[in-house]
Design a protein around this motif. Structure first.
Motif, PDB file in Angstrom:
ATOM      1  N   GLY A 105     -37.376  15.360   7.325  1.00  0.00           N
ATOM      2  CA  GLY A 105     -36.734  14.477   8.297  1.00  0.00           C
ATOM      3  C   GLY A 105     -37.180  13.032   8.246  1.00  0.00           C
ATOM      4  N   ARG A 106     -37.885  12.638   7.189  1.00  0.00           N
ATOM      5  CA  ARG A 106     -38.375  11.263   7.052  1.00  0.00           C
ATOM      6  C   ARG A 106     -37.985  10.717   5.690  1.00  0.00           C
ATOM      7  NH1 ARG A 106     -44.041  10.392   9.609  1.00  0.00           N
ATOM      8  NH2 ARG A 106     -44.212   9.114   7.757  1.00  0.00           N
ATOM      9  N   PHE A 107     -37.751   9.389   5.641  1.00  0.00           N
ATOM     10  CA  PHE A 107     -37.309   8.751   4.412  1.00  0.00           C
ATOM     11  C   PHE A 107     -38.018   7.416   4.226  1.00  0.00           C
ATOM     12  CE2 PHE A 107     -33.961  11.346   6.099  1.00  0.00           C
ATOM     13  CZ  PHE A 107     -33.624  12.141   5.012  1.00  0.00           C
ATOM     14  N   LEU A 108     -38.245   7.063   2.971  1.00  0.00           N
ATOM     15  CA  LEU A 108     -38.738   5.742   2.606  1.00  0.00           C
ATOM     16  C   LEU A 108     -37.541   4.963   2.093  1.00  0.00           C
ATOM     17  CD1 LEU A 108     -40.952   3.645   2.017  1.00  0.00           C
ATOM     18  CD2 LEU A 108     -41.237   4.742  -0.224  1.00  0.00           C
ATOM     19  N   LEU A 109     -37.279   3.813   2.690  1.00  0.00           N
ATOM     20  CA  LEU A 109     -36.149   2.971   2.335  1.00  0.00           C
ATOM     21  C   LEU A 109     -36.676   1.635   1.823  1.00  0.00           C
ATOM     22  CD1 LEU A 109     -32.995   2.547   2.570  1.00  0.00           C
ATOM     23  CD2 LEU A 109     -33.509   1.420   4.721  1.00  0.00           C
ATOM     24  N   THR A 110     -36.147   1.186   0.684  1.00  0.00           N
ATOM     25  CA  THR A 110     -36.498  -0.134   0.166  1.00  0.00           C
ATOM     26  C   THR A 110     -35.215  -0.900  -0.145  1.00  0.00           C
ATOM     27  OG1 THR A 110     -36.617   0.543  -2.158  1.00  0.00           O
ATOM     28  CG2 THR A 110     -38.652   0.702  -0.870  1.00  0.00           C
ATOM     29  N   TRP A 111     -35.302  -2.230  -0.070  1.00  0.00           N
ATOM     30  CA  TRP A 111     -34.185  -3.098  -0.440  1.00  0.00           C
ATOM     31  C   TRP A 111     -34.716  -4.485  -0.751  1.00  0.00           C
ATOM     32  CZ3 TRP A 111     -35.419  -1.840   4.516  1.00  0.00           C
ATOM     33  CH2 TRP A 111     -35.576  -2.889   5.424  1.00  0.00           C
ATOM     34  N   GLU A 112     -33.924  -5.251  -1.511  1.00  0.00           N
ATOM     35  CA  GLU A 112     -34.275  -6.626  -1.836  1.00  0.00           C
ATOM     36  C   GLU A 112     -33.440  -7.567  -0.980  1.00  0.00           C
ATOM     37  OE1 GLU A 112     -33.529  -4.475  -4.649  1.00  0.00           O
ATOM     38  OE2 GLU A 112     -35.663  -4.038  -4.602  1.00  0.00           O
ATOM     39  N   ALA A 113     -34.045  -8.667  -0.566  1.00  0.00           N
ATOM     40  CA  ALA A 113     -33.356  -9.659   0.257  1.00  0.00           C
ATOM     41  C   ALA A 113     -33.240 -10.970  -0.515  1.00  0.00           C
ATOM     42  CB  ALA A 113     -34.130  -9.890   1.554  1.00  0.00           C
ATOM     43  N   PHE A 114     -32.049 -11.586  -0.417  1.00  0.00           N
ATOM     44  CA  PHE A 114     -31.767 -12.838  -1.104  1.00  0.00           C
ATOM     45  C   PHE A 114     -31.096 -13.805  -0.137  1.00  0.00           C
ATOM     46  CE2 PHE A 114     -31.798  -9.583  -4.321  1.00  0.00           C
ATOM     47  CZ  PHE A 114     -32.477 -10.156  -5.369  1.00  0.00           C
ATOM     48  N   GLY A 115     -31.480 -15.067  -0.217  1.00  0.00           N
ATOM     49  CA  GLY A 115     -30.809 -16.120   0.533  1.00  0.00           C
ATOM     50  C   GLY A 115     -29.977 -16.966  -0.418  1.00  0.00           C
ATOM     51  N   ASN A 116     -28.956 -17.603   0.105  1.00  0.00           N
ATOM     52  CA  ASN A 116     -28.105 -18.499  -0.688  1.00  0.00           C
ATOM     53  C   ASN A 116     -27.568 -17.839  -1.952  1.00  0.00           C
ATOM     54  OD1 ASN A 116     -28.739 -20.633   1.126  1.00  0.00           O
ATOM     55  ND2 ASN A 116     -30.696 -20.855   0.057  1.00  0.00           N
ATOM     56  N   LEU A 117     -27.181 -16.571  -1.857  1.00  0.00           N
ATOM     57  CA  LEU A 117     -26.699 -15.852  -3.029  1.00  0.00           C
ATOM     58  C   LEU A 117     -25.295 -16.321  -3.402  1.00  0.00           C
ATOM     59  CD1 LEU A 117     -27.788 -13.608  -4.877  1.00  0.00           C
ATOM     60  CD2 LEU A 117     -26.447 -11.997  -3.524  1.00  0.00           C
ATOM     61  N   ARG A 118     -25.129 -16.633  -4.676  1.00  0.00           N
ATOM     62  CA  ARG A 118     -23.832 -17.036  -5.230  1.00  0.00           C
ATOM     63  C   ARG A 118     -23.580 -16.188  -6.463  1.00  0.00           C
ATOM     64  NH1 ARG A 118     -27.124 -20.723  -4.246  1.00  0.00           N
ATOM     65  NH2 ARG A 118     -27.680 -21.136  -6.408  1.00  0.00           N
ATOM     66  N   CYS A 119     -22.437 -15.517  -6.480  1.00  0.00           N
ATOM     67  CA  CYS A 119     -22.123 -14.627  -7.597  1.00  0.00           C
ATOM     68  C   CYS A 119     -20.822 -15.029  -8.256  1.00  0.00           C
ATOM     69  CB  CYS A 119     -22.011 -13.178  -7.107  1.00  0.00           C
ATOM     70  SG  CYS A 119     -23.524 -12.535  -6.384  1.00  0.00           S
ATOM     71  N   ASN A 120     -20.759 -14.779  -9.565  1.00  0.00           N
ATOM     72  CA  ASN A 120     -19.499 -14.880 -10.283  1.00  0.00           C
ATOM     73  C   ASN A 120     -19.290 -13.540 -10.975  1.00  0.00           C
ATOM     74  OD1 ASN A 120     -20.871 -14.872 -12.792  1.00  0.00           O
ATOM     75  ND2 ASN A 120     -21.126 -17.092 -12.713  1.00  0.00           N
ATOM     76  N   ALA A 121     -18.380 -13.471 -11.891  1.00  0.00           N
ATOM     77  CA  ALA A 121     -18.034 -12.198 -12.522  1.00  0.00           C
ATOM     78  C   ALA A 121     -19.180 -11.591 -13.328  1.00  0.00           C
ATOM     79  CB  ALA A 121     -16.808 -12.378 -13.410  1.00  0.00           C
ATOM     80  N   GLN A 122     -20.156 -12.391 -13.747  1.00  0.00           N
ATOM     81  CA  GLN A 122     -21.178 -11.876 -14.644  1.00  0.00           C
ATOM     82  C   GLN A 122     -22.596 -11.920 -14.104  1.00  0.00           C
ATOM     83  OE1 GLN A 122     -20.426 -14.176 -18.130  1.00  0.00           O
ATOM     84  NE2 GLN A 122     -18.458 -13.197 -18.498  1.00  0.00           N
ATOM     85  N   THR A 123     -22.873 -12.751 -13.106  1.00  0.00           N
ATOM     86  CA  THR A 123     -24.256 -12.872 -12.643  1.00  0.00           C
ATOM     87  C   THR A 123     -24.305 -13.399 -11.216  1.00  0.00           C
ATOM     88  OG1 THR A 123     -26.424 -13.776 -13.199  1.00  0.00           O
ATOM     89  CG2 THR A 123     -24.548 -15.232 -13.518  1.00  0.00           C
ATOM     90  N   CYS A 124     -25.459 -13.223 -10.591  1.00  0.00           N
ATOM     91  CA  CYS A 124     -25.692 -13.764  -9.254  1.00  0.00           C
ATOM     92  C   CYS A 124     -26.949 -14.622  -9.279  1.00  0.00           C
ATOM     93  CB  CYS A 124     -25.891 -12.641  -8.235  1.00  0.00           C
ATOM     94  SG  CYS A 124     -24.406 -11.691  -7.889  1.00  0.00           S
ATOM     95  N   GLU A 125     -26.942 -15.691  -8.489  1.00  0.00           N
ATOM     96  CA  GLU A 125     -28.101 -16.558  -8.348  1.00  0.00           C
ATOM     97  C   GLU A 125     -28.382 -16.749  -6.877  1.00  0.00           C
ATOM     98  OE1 GLU A 125     -27.323 -20.224 -10.305  1.00  0.00           O
ATOM     99  OE2 GLU A 125     -27.258 -19.328 -12.300  1.00  0.00           O
ATOM    100  N   GLY A 126     -29.652 -16.842  -6.520  1.00  0.00           N
ATOM    101  CA  GLY A 126     -30.028 -17.065  -5.138  1.00  0.00           C
ATOM    102  C   GLY A 126     -31.536 -17.136  -5.013  1.00  0.00           C
ATOM    103  N   THR A 127     -32.023 -17.196  -3.792  1.00  0.00           N
ATOM    104  CA  THR A 127     -33.449 -17.280  -3.515  1.00  0.00           C
ATOM    105  C   THR A 127     -33.966 -15.908  -3.126  1.00  0.00           C
ATOM    106  OG1 THR A 127     -33.110 -19.525  -2.688  1.00  0.00           O
ATOM    107  CG2 THR A 127     -35.196 -18.450  -2.136  1.00  0.00           C
ATOM    108  N   PHE A 128     -34.852 -15.341  -3.962  1.00  0.00           N
ATOM    109  CA  PHE A 128     -35.442 -14.034  -3.674  1.00  0.00           C
ATOM    110  C   PHE A 128     -36.361 -14.168  -2.460  1.00  0.00           C
ATOM    111  CE2 PHE A 128     -38.910 -10.930  -4.401  1.00  0.00           C
ATOM    112  CZ  PHE A 128     -38.159  -9.765  -4.325  1.00  0.00           C
TER     113      PHE A 128
END
Length: 144
Positions: free
Chosen positions: A92-115
């Motif tokens: 009944g317990r889980f470890l959850l992880t995720w990455e956070a980015f600010g100012n993310l800008r994406c196009n068809a091939q890549t994304c850029e932003g502040t990790f």
């Protein structure tokens, strides 16, 4: 003749995001975590509309029924939460992880932003937090 054991089902309808993890639970069910800008039910109505991807969670029992309502775990309009990972961490317990980015800008091939860091928290099968947010601010390249 082969016998149908289960049919396809939808836990959340359409999600404008990415599936992070689907984890089998010790009781025969599943837990699902994902990042999304919003969710539409099977009727096409918007249930939640978010300005940036937030992290959501839902648990299903062994009969594939949702055990508790979908839970939005983050609500940060100016931060993109991506790269969601979920692992069972005891019954009944889980470890959850995720990455956070600010100012993310994406196009068809890549994304850029502040990790802004990798976040890690424990939660239970209702989507309630069991721990404080732990943030690792180093990028993977800085750890080498």
């Amino acid at each position: 003749m082969p016998q149908l054991l289960a049919s396809e089902f939808s836990a959340a309808g359409y999600s404008a995001g990415t599936l992070g993890s689907l984890v089998a639970t010790s009781d025969g069910g599943f837990a699902v975590a994902w990042s999304s800008r919003g969710v539409k039910n099977s009727g096409g109505q918007t249930v939640a509309d978010r300005s940036a991807p937030d992290v959501a969670f839902v648990a299903l029992d062994s009969s594939y029924r949702i055990t508790h309502a979908q839970t939005w775990l983050t609500d940060t309009p100016d931060v993109e939460e991506l790269g969601v990972h979920l692992a069972q961490y005891g019954p009944g317990r889980f470890l959850l992880t995720w990455e956070a980015f600010g100012n993310l800008r994406c196009n068809a091939q890549t994304c850029e932003g502040t990790f802004q860091g990798t976040h890690a928290r424990l939660l239970d099968d209702t989507g309630s937090w069991l721990s404080a947010d732990e943030t690792i601010s180093a990028t993977p390249n800085e750890l080498e």
